[in-house]
Write a protein that holds these residues in place. Structure first.
Motif, PDB file in Angstrom:
ATOM      1  N   PRO A 143       0.841  -1.078  -0.070  1.00  0.00           N
ATOM      2  CA  PRO A 143       0.031   0.048  -0.135  1.00  0.00           C
ATOM      3  C   PRO A 143       0.991   1.461   0.162  1.00  0.00           C
ATOM      4  O   PRO A 143       2.065   1.261   0.033  1.00  0.00           O
ATOM      5  CB  PRO A 143      -0.713  -0.099   1.207  1.00  0.00           C
ATOM      6  CG  PRO A 143       0.003  -0.750   2.319  1.00  0.00           C
ATOM      7  CD  PRO A 143       0.961  -1.950   1.250  1.00  0.00           C
ATOM      8  N   ALA A 144       0.262   2.479   0.245  1.00  0.00           N
ATOM      9  CA  ALA A 144       0.986   3.717   0.041  1.00  0.00           C
ATOM     10  C   ALA A 144       1.982   3.941   1.251  1.00  0.00           C
ATOM     11  O   ALA A 144       1.574   3.186   2.214  1.00  0.00           O
ATOM     12  CB  ALA A 144      -0.195   4.772   0.532  1.00  0.00           C
ATOM     13  N   THR A 145       2.981   4.415   0.891  1.00  0.00           N
ATOM     14  CA  THR A 145       4.091   4.500   1.898  1.00  0.00           C
ATOM     15  C   THR A 145       3.943   6.011   2.802  1.00  0.00           C
ATOM     16  O   THR A 145       4.652   6.182   3.848  1.00  0.00           O
ATOM     17  CB  THR A 145       5.651   4.586   1.285  1.00  0.00           C
ATOM     18  OG1 THR A 145       5.576   5.730   0.584  1.00  0.00           O
ATOM     19  CG2 THR A 145       5.674   3.240   0.329  1.00  0.00           C
ATOM     20  N   GLY A 146       3.374   6.857   2.135  1.00  0.00           N
ATOM     21  CA  GLY A 146       3.327   8.135   2.705  1.00  0.00           C
ATOM     22  C   GLY A 146       3.942   9.143   2.016  1.00  0.00           C
ATOM     23  O   GLY A 146       4.073  10.325   2.145  1.00  0.00           O
ATOM     24  N   LEU A 147       5.131   8.571   1.087  1.00  0.00           N
ATOM     25  CA  LEU A 147       6.020   9.583   0.525  1.00  0.00           C
ATOM     26  C   LEU A 147       5.341  10.501  -0.436  1.00  0.00           C
ATOM     27  O   LEU A 147       5.753  11.459  -0.825  1.00  0.00           O
ATOM     28  CB  LEU A 147       7.284   8.724  -0.154  1.00  0.00           C
ATOM     29  CG  LEU A 147       8.449   9.516  -0.936  1.00  0.00           C
ATOM     30  CD1 LEU A 147       8.844  10.303   0.127  1.00  0.00           C
ATOM     31  CD2 LEU A 147       9.473   8.751  -1.472  1.00  0.00           C
ATOM     32  N   GLY A 148       4.321   9.955  -0.992  1.00  0.00           N
ATOM     33  CA  GLY A 148       3.495  10.786  -2.090  1.00  0.00           C
ATOM     34  C   GLY A 148       3.109  11.962  -1.305  1.00  0.00           C
ATOM     35  O   GLY A 148       3.116  13.196  -1.891  1.00  0.00           O
ATOM     36  N   SER A 149       2.588  12.129  -0.081  1.00  0.00           N
ATOM     37  CA  SER A 149       2.073  13.138   0.527  1.00  0.00           C
ATOM     38  C   SER A 149       3.150  14.028   0.862  1.00  0.00           C
ATOM     39  O   SER A 149       3.212  15.317   0.681  1.00  0.00           O
ATOM     40  CB  SER A 149       1.380  12.982   1.834  1.00  0.00           C
ATOM     41  OG  SER A 149       0.296  12.057   1.839  1.00  0.00           O
ATOM     42  N   GLU A 150       4.513  13.691   1.278  1.00  0.00           N
ATOM     43  CA  GLU A 150       5.653  14.366   1.597  1.00  0.00           C
ATOM     44  C   GLU A 150       5.954  15.334   0.199  1.00  0.00           C
ATOM     45  O   GLU A 150       6.357  16.443   0.266  1.00  0.00           O
ATOM     46  CB  GLU A 150       6.781  13.566   2.067  1.00  0.00           C
ATOM     47  CG  GLU A 150       7.913  14.436   2.263  1.00  0.00           C
ATOM     48  CD  GLU A 150       9.260  13.627   2.426  1.00  0.00           C
ATOM     49  OE1 GLU A 150      10.405  13.988   1.942  1.00  0.00           O
ATOM     50  OE2 GLU A 150       9.123  12.350   3.085  1.00  0.00           O
ATOM     51  N   LEU A 151       5.977  14.461  -0.847  1.00  0.00           N
ATOM     52  CA  LEU A 151       6.498  15.313  -2.077  1.00  0.00           C
ATOM     53  C   LEU A 151       5.409  16.234  -2.663  1.00  0.00           C
ATOM     54  O   LEU A 151       5.998  17.426  -3.191  1.00  0.00           O
ATOM     55  CB  LEU A 151       6.594  14.036  -3.029  1.00  0.00           C
ATOM     56  CG  LEU A 151       7.561  13.003  -2.941  1.00  0.00           C
ATOM     57  CD1 LEU A 151       7.715  12.023  -3.958  1.00  0.00           C
ATOM     58  CD2 LEU A 151       9.190  13.759  -2.748  1.00  0.00           C
ATOM     59  N   GLN A 152       4.062  15.829  -2.435  1.00  0.00           N
ATOM     60  CA  GLN A 152       3.250  17.060  -2.666  1.00  0.00           C
ATOM     61  C   GLN A 152       3.522  18.162  -1.710  1.00  0.00           C
ATOM     62  O   GLN A 152       3.287  19.325  -2.338  1.00  0.00           O
ATOM     63  CB  GLN A 152       1.803  16.254  -2.449  1.00  0.00           C
ATOM     64  CG  GLN A 152       1.404  15.341  -3.692  1.00  0.00           C
ATOM     65  CD  GLN A 152      -0.067  15.045  -3.609  1.00  0.00           C
ATOM     66  OE1 GLN A 152      -0.897  15.618  -3.493  1.00  0.00           O
ATOM     67  NE2 GLN A 152      -0.221  13.674  -3.614  1.00  0.00           N
TER      68      GLN A 152
END
Length: 445
Positions: free
Chosen positions: A91-100
């Motif tokens: 599943p999602a790692t959370g890095l996507g939210s950090e990059l956004q």
């Protein structure tokens, strides 16, 4: 322009080393192109201040333990005869939210993706990224299912017959060596849903070799996306010729024997690297060179320690174990008379480019990214895929004439300077970035 490279690691593994070299080429030569490069990795080994390491911002310790367990649960029951790594990127790692968040704060103008695996970004997180994206492929995973390479070629095949990436992973295209849930189809369908929405522009794909670009262009997922070929750079100061006699003395290798070099992460364990084909070629070569100046031939293997039962080739094998530093590896290339890269599948062939930069001829099969590296009969020799007899003949051709071998080594170094100079590669990436920024920006879900 602020560029952020994303990779699972900075310098551990061939893909990580390639991604880091691309990043460093932009650090060192990007200012003239008005580029500022940083790298974001999950597992940081180097102490490079331009690399940002660690888990995603805001990721809890609980999720860090739970995420890989959920990924493992999702694979239950899947069986395959394809020995390559499989990543479902879920599943999602959370890095996507950090990059956004970094993008909203003006820290990122363009995101440059590399090798991601399961721990970096999920497929869905990639699909939600709002900034322009460039993606350098280091294997086939981006346009395949969960597998990082298609099934290796079968005996008698010149290339893999596994074409699911071109057929769109229909149920009818599933190979007989797989059973259980169709993990590759499921993963591919998730990519199609997340990455091919009408609201988002295609990702600009960069391939380090003509072969990988050809595969991407034939893929059902990326056929109409922008695809550019840019080779991986190599530091021509770190990787440069040095005296062969001194290199052998420092490594404790025989000073007066023809030396054949082979190496890969895991040594002879990875079937994709073709160690079995090399060993068969050397058995044949051992018979052919009996009574000639090549009879005292010896093999050097890096990336693996000596096994309990080494193969019987009729001549000595030196095992160096894992090489952790560039200086030792450079000495190995310099000590060898020829580097053999007998891979069945290779996106680029970094050991081959390193050997060339050190002035060492390379023998390989005429397949994959190695065709872009070895200029046949100019910087080494290309053998018929995947014929051990042809490989043996190519090795012998390089070794038999010492003067020719020197000419091949000189031409190899010149090829490295011409094609893989970091300043040249940085310029090519600068052009790709400008092209990507010129297209409509990505729209998040």
């Amino acid at each position: 322009m602020n560029i952020l490279h994303v990779n699972a690691s900075d310098i551990i593994g061939g893909a990580a080393r390639a991604a880091y070299r691309i990043h460093r080429s932009l650090v060192e030569h990007g200012s003239a192109l008005q580029l500022k490069s940083q790298m974001r990795v999950i597992s940081q080994v180097s102490d490079d201040p331009s690399v940002i390491g660690g888990p995603p911002a805001g990721q809890s310790a609980l999720w860090r333990r739970l995420q890989p367990r959920l990924a493992q649960q999702a694979r239950r029951g899947f069986r395959t005869g394809n020995p390559t790594m499989h990543s479902i990127a879920w599943p999602a790692t959370g890095l996507g939210s950090e990059l956004q968040a970094r993008h909203r704060q003006g820290q990122i103008d363009l995101l440059h993706l590399h090798w991601l695996g399961d721990s970096t970004l999920s497929i869905e997180e990639i699909g939600r990224l709002p900034m322009p994206l460039v993606w350098t492929l280091h294997d086939q995973w981006a346009f395949c299912g969960a597998e990082h390479y298609t099934s290796p070629p079968l005996p008698g095949e010149r290339a893999s017959s596994d074409e699911r990436f071109a057929a769109g992973y229909s149920p009818a295209s599933r190979p007989g060596h797989e059973s259980g849930p169709d993990l590759n189809r499921r993963t591919w369908l998730r990519k199609r849903r997340a990455w091919r929405r009408p609201s988002r522009a295609p990702i600009h794909i960069i391939c380090p070799s003509t072969w990988l670009a050809h595969c991407a262009r034939r893929s059902d997922l990326m056929a109409d996306w922008p695809i550019t070929v840019i080779p991986n750079p190599i530091d021509l100061i770190v990787w440069s010729p040095c005296d062969q006699a001194q290199a052998r003395a420092l490594l404790g290798l025989p000073p007066d024997r023809p030396l054949v070099l082979f190496g890969a992460v895991g040594g002879t364990a990875d079937p994709r690297k073709g160690a079995d084909l090399l060993l068969e070629a050397l058995r044949r070569l051992c018979t052919q060179v009996a009574g000639t100046p090549l009879e005292p031939l010896e093999l050097v293997v890096f990336g693996q320690s000596r096994p309990l039962q080494p193969p019987a080739l009729g001549f000595p094998i030196h095992y160096t174990g894992r090489i952790a530093d560039d200086i030792s590896l450079r000495l190995l290339y310099a000590a060898a008379d020829v580097m053999v890269v007998p891979s069945r599948q290779e996106a680029f062939g970094q050991t081959a480019s390193e050997a060339h930069a050190c002035g060492t001829p390379v023998v390989a099969f005429a397949t994959g990214g190695l065709v872009d590296i070895v200029d046949d009969r100019i910087t080494g020799a290309l053998a018929d895929p995947f014929d051990p007899l042809s490989l043996a003949a190519a090795i012998r051709w390089v070794l038999e004439d010492p003067q020719l071998r020197l000419q091949l080594g000189t031409a190899a170094r010149q090829r490295a300077e011409r094609l893989w100079d970091p300043a040249r590669v940085a310029g090519l990436y600068g052009e790709a970035y400008q092209e990507s920024l010129g297209r409509p920006s990505h729209v998040s879900a």
